[in-house]
Design an enzyme around this catalytic site. Structure first.
Site, PDB file in Angstrom:
ATOM      1  N   CYS A 335      30.802 -25.919 -41.834  1.00 16.39           N
ATOM      2  CA  CYS A 335      30.463 -27.039 -42.716  1.00 16.39           C
ATOM      3  C   CYS A 335      30.062 -26.596 -44.130  1.00 16.39           C
ATOM      4  CB  CYS A 335      29.359 -27.889 -42.091  1.00 16.39           C
ATOM      5  SG  CYS A 335      27.963 -26.972 -41.440  1.00 16.39           S
ATOM      6  N   ARG A 364      28.895 -16.769 -32.657  1.00 20.49           N
ATOM      7  CA  ARG A 364      27.552 -17.198 -32.255  1.00 20.49           C
ATOM      8  C   ARG A 364      27.032 -16.249 -31.194  1.00 20.49           C
ATOM      9  NH1 ARG A 364      28.575 -23.780 -31.617  1.00 20.49           N
ATOM     10  NH2 ARG A 364      29.400 -24.086 -33.724  1.00 20.49           N
ATOM     11  N   GLN A 382      37.298 -22.968 -33.836  1.00 24.02           N
ATOM     12  CA  GLN A 382      37.126 -24.408 -33.658  1.00 24.02           C
ATOM     13  C   GLN A 382      38.152 -25.186 -34.475  1.00 24.02           C
ATOM     14  OE1 GLN A 382      32.917 -24.777 -34.907  1.00 24.02           O
ATOM     15  NE2 GLN A 382      32.576 -25.714 -32.917  1.00 24.02           N
ATOM     16  N   ASP A 384      37.802 -27.550 -36.460  1.00 22.79           N
ATOM     17  CA  ASP A 384      36.653 -28.150 -37.128  1.00 22.79           C
ATOM     18  C   ASP A 384      37.088 -28.982 -38.332  1.00 22.79           C
ATOM     19  OD1 ASP A 384      34.002 -28.656 -37.426  1.00 22.79           O
ATOM     20  OD2 ASP A 384      33.429 -26.636 -38.045  1.00 22.79           O
ATOM     21  N   HIS A 386      35.415 -31.871 -41.465  1.00 27.09           N
ATOM     22  CA  HIS A 386      34.292 -32.597 -42.055  1.00 27.09           C
ATOM     23  C   HIS A 386      34.845 -33.710 -42.924  1.00 27.09           C
ATOM     24  CE1 HIS A 386      32.556 -28.770 -40.814  1.00 27.09           C
ATOM     25  NE2 HIS A 386      31.462 -29.481 -40.602  1.00 27.09           N
ATOM     26  N   LYS A 465      24.877 -37.195 -32.428  1.00 28.09           N
ATOM     27  CA  LYS A 465      26.294 -36.930 -32.196  1.00 28.09           C
ATOM     28  C   LYS A 465      26.793 -37.674 -30.960  1.00 28.09           C
ATOM     29  CE  LYS A 465      25.251 -32.698 -29.582  1.00 28.09           C
ATOM     30  NZ  LYS A 465      25.660 -31.328 -29.277  1.00 28.09           N
ATOM     31  N   HIS A 511      30.722 -34.510 -39.100  1.00 27.46           N
ATOM     32  CA  HIS A 511      31.206 -33.251 -38.535  1.00 27.46           C
ATOM     33  C   HIS A 511      31.931 -33.610 -37.242  1.00 27.46           C
ATOM     34  CE1 HIS A 511      27.795 -30.953 -40.668  1.00 27.46           C
ATOM     35  NE2 HIS A 511      27.409 -32.213 -40.719  1.00 27.46           N
TER      36      HIS A 511
END
Length: 636
Positions: A335, A364, A382, A384, A386, A465, A511
């Site tokens: 992000c 991670r 991911q 991912d 935004h 979320k 997100h």
């Protein structure tokens, strides 16, 4: 003696003598119900059958068919297991033994690890104890008395638990010579533990902290009857057959290496092809929905992670490094870079929404004990994105993501469930922003028409979320897609847009991931399909097999033509019997085997054979390429 009156679930009333218990009520209704009763509910609260009924209460009898029964059965069976362990291993110290989604476990402090043979002995002892029909009795003690009791028993873990409780009294449960700390409720006697199985042994740190002592955890499961238990155990065996770690090795998709590092995946050619297919699919689907592809760096200055709040709230999951005296954080999510892209120019309300998509590789820190094949790794990619939009656009954008999830899950053949995860104890942002974000997600969920659950306190530290859990072929749940609503990071990074009135306003950021971690999703896919991927996903769609060496020149031409046509094809021209080659291809779960013998050479054809053994008529190689293209098109 005076009477009391209670209300039953159907709205009717029942009068009993004062002091009557839940069991007395069940017996008064009927002997069948009394025999089937396991526990009760008083004004919505679960209680033991021995609980005394208050006048005017709403009462429900819990039987083996009640939704609450399974947890009570499993929790009671965990106590039965602890009693068996203490009987066989008197020096063992007991800690905690909760019911979980798949059964139960209990953690023990023992001198040496349990063995599979120990498991068999414990299970046999459990059956003996169950057969004696020990009465399970609830007892309440003052906190100080309970501490004294367990200290005298040498159960120091129970002492630690009790001393941490903010209460004056605690409840204990006794069955025979075994006593345990527990809120309850429990089955009325051990004879109700009829269908159980101990399944595995694992290590577990006390309170989940690796600084504490390693305990021995025994897992088990229990059901109301043997038929349900047998069905579950069969599913477990099927899950072992489908284990992605086993199939990943057999199909030569990926590997792990201690020399490389725990939780870091090495993708082999076929596994990398599978990834590429999924990632190309993702890019196409995102383009269709108005997303722009971006790419952020792998490391960002530590100051940025401090500004975002990750340093304070997520630091234990991150890796850090230093370059020329400057601290950097290896990104655990994407992000920050996406916000920095947004900030490179002044944005107008006419530019919004902006949808930035990245197949971003992140790292991670996961404890070694929880790493699990592709399902729990330290480095992963991911899908991912935004979405930065105006508050007025937020509802439509959330619904757009839900629709995206629905479309993609249908393509892969998954059903799914949704839940709303709310503000955790540790979080950033104002109460007002959290309220706005939660309301937005809740409204979109309600409008979706799908049922959902509320998962209190499990949101991200910067916003609530929607968690989407897909169901696989074995009816297991897997967390994949998430949709997070965030008013906080746009504030911290001073994101603005110029509104129609010429004023600078604050945008909202969504997100979201659709498949989630590609590694995890592939692990789920392998187990869902048992490695038998549909043609569009198969790393190898067909293999060309020769009957003898005489067909190799033509078979090579067929192989090259198919490859040029875009078919993912391999060849097996070894000097082996055809039956052997077919079995090898079936073990590799290749959808089609293209047999080339003298007849095929003469007619310039191939004879396709399905992986399940069915044959289809011979055809030209270009016709087979068209056939595969049509099958692929039918999937997506």
């Amino acid at each position: 003696m005076s009477e009391i009156t209670v209300t039953l679930p159907d709205g009717s009333y029942k009068s009993l003598q004062e002091g009557a218990t839940v069991y007395d009520l069940a017996a008064a209704i009927g002997t069948g119900l009394a025999k089937a009763s396991l526990a009760g509910k008083i004004n919505g609260n679960l209680v033991d059958l021995s609980a005394v009924l208050p006048d005017g209460a709403h009462i429900e009898i819990i039987t083996g068919k009640s939704p609450e029964a399974l947890e009570i059965i499993r929790h009671s069976t965990s106590h039965l297991m602890a009693q068996a362990v203490k009987s066989l291993f008197p020096k063992a110290k007991v800690t905690i033994g909760p019911a979980i989604e798949t059964g139960f476990y209990y953690d023990f402090d023992v001198d040496s690890p349990f063995t599979p043979e120990d498991l068999e002995k414990i299970e046999e002892k459990m059956r003996q104890l169950a057969g004696t029909g020990l009465v399970v009795e609830r007892q309440e003690l003052a906190k100080a008395e309970a501490v004294k009791l367990f200290r005298e028993m040498g159960e120091n873990y129970k002492v630690e638990i009790i001393e941490a409780l903010d209460t004056e009294k605690v409840s204990l449960y006794r069955q025979g010579d075994f006593i345990d700390l527990c809120r309850g409720p429990h089955l009325p006697s051990t004879s109700f533990c009829r269908a159980f199985k101990l399944t595995s042994i694992a290590g577990a740190y006390w309170r989940g902290d690796e600084k504490n002592k390693m305990l021995q955890r025994i897992y088990g499961t229990a059901f109301a009857d043997k038929k349900e238990l047998d069905a579950y155990l069969e599913r477990l065996e099927e899950a072992k057959r489908r284990d992605h770690r086993k199939l990943g090795k057999e199909l030569d998709l990926f590997s792990f290496s201690d020399e490389v590092g725990a939780g870091l995946v090495i993708w082999h050619p076929k596994g990398a092809m599978l990834r590429t297919i999924i990632e190309d699919f993702e890019r196409k689907e995102h383009f269709k929905r108005g997303y722009d592809i971006v790419v952020g760096p792998q490391i960002l200055k530590t100051e940025l992670w401090q500004r975002s709040g990750h340093y304070d709230h997520y630091r234990e999951n991150m890796y850090f490094t230093e370059v020329e005296g400057q601290g950097y954080g290896i990104k655990p999510m994407n992000c920050l870079a996406h916000m920095m892209i947004y900030k490179t120019q002044l944005r107008s309300y006419r530019d919004l929404p902006l949808r930035f998509f990245e197949l971003g590789t992140v790292h991670r820190h996961e404890r070694a004990g929880v790493l699990h094949g592709l399902l729990r790794v330290r480095g992963f990619t991911q899908d991912d994105a935004h979405i930065i939009c105006t508050p007025e656009q937020l509802d439509g954008e959330i619904k757009g993501v839900i629709s995206f999830v629905n479309d993609v899950m249908a393509i892969f053949g998954f059903d799914y469930e949704m839940e709303l995860s709310t503000r955790p104890e540790k979080s950033i942002g104002s109460d007002e922003d959290w309220e706005r974000a939660t309301t937005a997600l809740l409204g979109a969920l309600k409008d979706s028409g799908r049922t959902f659950e509320i998962n209190e306190g499990d949101g991200a530290f910067y916003g609530p979320k929607i968690d989407i859990k897909l169901r696989d072929a074995l009816d297991r749940r897997w967390q994949c897609a998430t949709i997070q609503c965030d008013f906080t990071l746009p504030e911290r990074f001073d994101l603005t847009y110029v509104d129609a009135d010429g004023e600078r306003k604050r945008p909202v950021m969504v997100h979201r991931v659709i498949l989630g971690a590609i590694e995890r999703f592939i692990g789920v896919l392998i187990e869902h399909f048992a490695g038998n991927f549909p043609v569009w996903l198969s790393p190898v769609q067909a293999t060309v097999l020769t009957v003898t060496d005489n067909q190799i020149p033509y078979a090579q031409l067929a192989f090259e033509e198919l490859r040029k046509a875009g078919i993912r094809v391999q060849k097996d021209f070894r000097n082996e019997k055809l039956g052997f080659k077919i079995r090898e291809a079936q073990l590799q779960k290749i959808p089609y085997m293209l047999v080339v013998g003298d007849k095929e050479v003469e007619t310039l054809t191939v004879t396709p054979r399905f992986r399940d053994g069915r044959n289809i008529p011979s055809m030209k190689t270009n016709e087979f390429a068209d056939f595969i293209a049509g099958e692929v098109a039918s999937f997506h």
